[in-house]
Design a protein around this motif. Structure first.
Motif, PDB file in Angstrom:
ATOM      1  N   UNK A   1      41.143  56.433  46.367  1.00 35.15           N
ATOM      2  CA  UNK A   1      42.563  56.750  46.260  1.00 35.15           C
ATOM      3  C   UNK A   1      42.793  58.241  46.052  1.00 35.15           C
ATOM      4  N   UNK A   2      41.964  58.890  45.266  1.00 38.25           N
ATOM      5  CA  UNK A   2      42.114  60.333  45.074  1.00 38.25           C
ATOM      6  C   UNK A   2      42.045  61.054  46.416  1.00 38.25           C
ATOM      7  N   UNK A   3      41.155  60.595  47.286  1.00 37.04           N
ATOM      8  CA  UNK A   3      41.034  61.201  48.615  1.00 37.04           C
ATOM      9  C   UNK A   3      42.251  60.873  49.466  1.00 37.04           C
ATOM     10  N   UNK A   4      42.689  59.622  49.438  1.00 41.06           N
ATOM     11  CA  UNK A   4      43.838  59.205  50.236  1.00 41.06           C
ATOM     12  C   UNK A   4      45.112  59.926  49.815  1.00 41.06           C
ATOM     13  N   UNK A   5      45.246  60.181  48.524  1.00 41.10           N
ATOM     14  CA  UNK A   5      46.480  60.773  48.001  1.00 41.10           C
ATOM     15  C   UNK A   5      46.555  62.284  48.192  1.00 41.10           C
ATOM     16  N   UNK A   6      45.439  62.913  48.544  1.00 40.83           N
ATOM     17  CA  UNK A   6      45.430  64.368  48.707  1.00 40.83           C
ATOM     18  C   UNK A   6      46.306  64.772  49.892  1.00 40.83           C
ATOM     19  N   UNK A   7      47.201  65.716  49.668  1.00 40.59           N
ATOM     20  CA  UNK A   7      48.178  66.104  50.688  1.00 40.59           C
ATOM     21  C   UNK A   7      47.506  66.581  51.974  1.00 40.59           C
TER      22      UNK A   7
ATOM     23  N   UNK B   1      54.537  58.216  41.809  1.00 39.12           N
ATOM     24  CA  UNK B   1      54.855  56.803  41.614  1.00 39.12           C
ATOM     25  C   UNK B   1      53.763  55.902  42.180  1.00 39.12           C
ATOM     26  N   UNK B   2      53.321  56.199  43.398  1.00 38.34           N
ATOM     27  CA  UNK B   2      52.349  55.333  44.059  1.00 38.34           C
ATOM     28  C   UNK B   2      50.999  55.402  43.343  1.00 38.34           C
ATOM     29  N   UNK B   3      50.596  56.589  42.928  1.00 36.49           N
ATOM     30  CA  UNK B   3      49.332  56.724  42.202  1.00 36.49           C
ATOM     31  C   UNK B   3      49.375  55.961  40.889  1.00 36.49           C
ATOM     32  N   UNK B   4      50.498  56.024  40.194  1.00 36.31           N
ATOM     33  CA  UNK B   4      50.624  55.274  38.934  1.00 36.31           C
ATOM     34  C   UNK B   4      50.464  53.778  39.185  1.00 36.31           C
ATOM     35  N   UNK B   5      51.028  53.294  40.284  1.00 35.83           N
ATOM     36  CA  UNK B   5      50.915  51.869  40.608  1.00 35.83           C
ATOM     37  C   UNK B   5      49.475  51.500  40.947  1.00 35.83           C
ATOM     38  N   UNK B   6      48.801  52.356  41.702  1.00 39.24           N
ATOM     39  CA  UNK B   6      47.399  52.099  42.048  1.00 39.24           C
ATOM     40  C   UNK B   6      46.554  52.040  40.785  1.00 39.24           C
ATOM     41  N   UNK B   7      46.724  53.006  39.907  1.00 43.24           N
ATOM     42  CA  UNK B   7      45.935  53.034  38.677  1.00 43.24           C
ATOM     43  C   UNK B   7      46.215  51.815  37.800  1.00 43.24           C
ATOM     44  N   UNK B   8      47.476  51.366  37.756  1.00 45.73           N
ATOM     45  CA  UNK B   8      47.796  50.173  36.974  1.00 45.73           C
ATOM     46  C   UNK B   8      47.066  48.955  37.545  1.00 45.73           C
ATOM     47  N   UNK B   9      47.085  48.833  38.873  1.00 42.52           N
ATOM     48  CA  UNK B   9      46.395  47.701  39.487  1.00 42.52           C
ATOM     49  C   UNK B   9      44.891  47.765  39.232  1.00 42.52           C
TER      50      UNK B   9
END
Length: 200
Positions: free
Chosen positions: A93-99, A178-186
């Motif tokens: 996810x860290x890679x996917x979220x990188x701009x 927002x999306x990263x927070x949701x991923x981390x919660x899951x």
């Protein structure tokens, strides 16, 4: 079928890289050989000779995009000590979220969708191959007892589904926080559900 070989010429490799850079900016949906050739300093005749036709070039571009994807996934494999499903998903996810990866991921999303609605075209099999690639690497990241247990496939499928859905949300909204927070919660729920098995 384009005359591609296991050892493409330097010219073919150069033009493929240039076409790939073009596709990352312009996408593949309305790809036309003439403007592409002009943009990369070639000609439609040369592109047809090297890749056979437009479909052949699209297939080559999809293979090139898949190479970038597999390079990321290969970093997660550790045969000596599996990193664990949740830590692997966090790294992905860290890679996917990188701009800086958005152009590649928009291209991936386009190809994924097209392979679902045009299964007979140059996109054929792209979505299925992507799912198989990711599930295979996530399986390799799981400790053997989890991977081979009754819920191993379910857990990695759930992780992949959340990562893929979150990626589509991110591409649509650019709301990384927002999306990263949701991923981390899951992933935290997935970690708790695994009773601490990840990274073991």
């Amino acid at each position: 079928m384009p005359p591609r070989t296991a050892n493409p010429s330097a010219r073919q490799t150069h033009l493929l890289e240039a076409a790939y850079a073009y596709a990352l900016t312009h996408g593949l949906a309305d790809l036309s050989l003439r403007p592409l050739a002009e943009a990369i300093g070639s000609s439609t005749r040369v592109l047809m000779f090297l890749f056979g036709n437009k479909d052949g070039l699209v297939r080559a571009l999809l293979e090139r995009a898949r190479t970038d994807e597999l390079t990321l996934l290969a970093r997660l494999r550790r045969a000596d000590r599996p990193v664990g499903l949740v830590p692997a998903a966090e790294l992905v996810w860290a890679w996917l979220a990188a701009a800086e990866h958005r152009p590649l991921l928009r291209l991936w999303a386009e190809a994924y969708a097209r392979s679902l609605v045009e299964p007979g075209g140059p996109w054929a099999g792209f979505a299925r191959a992507t799912v198989d690639d990711w599930l295979d690497v996530l399986a390799a990241c799981q400790p053997r007892p989890e991977r081979d247990g009754p819920d191993g496939a379910v857990r990695r499928t759930l992780a992949l589904a959340v990562l893929r859905g979150a990626l589509l949300d991110l591409l649509a909204t650019d709301d990384e926080q927002r999306v990263t927070a949701a991923v981390h919660r899951h992933l935290e729920m997935l970690r708790c559900d695994g009773d601490g098995g990840d990274g073991a």
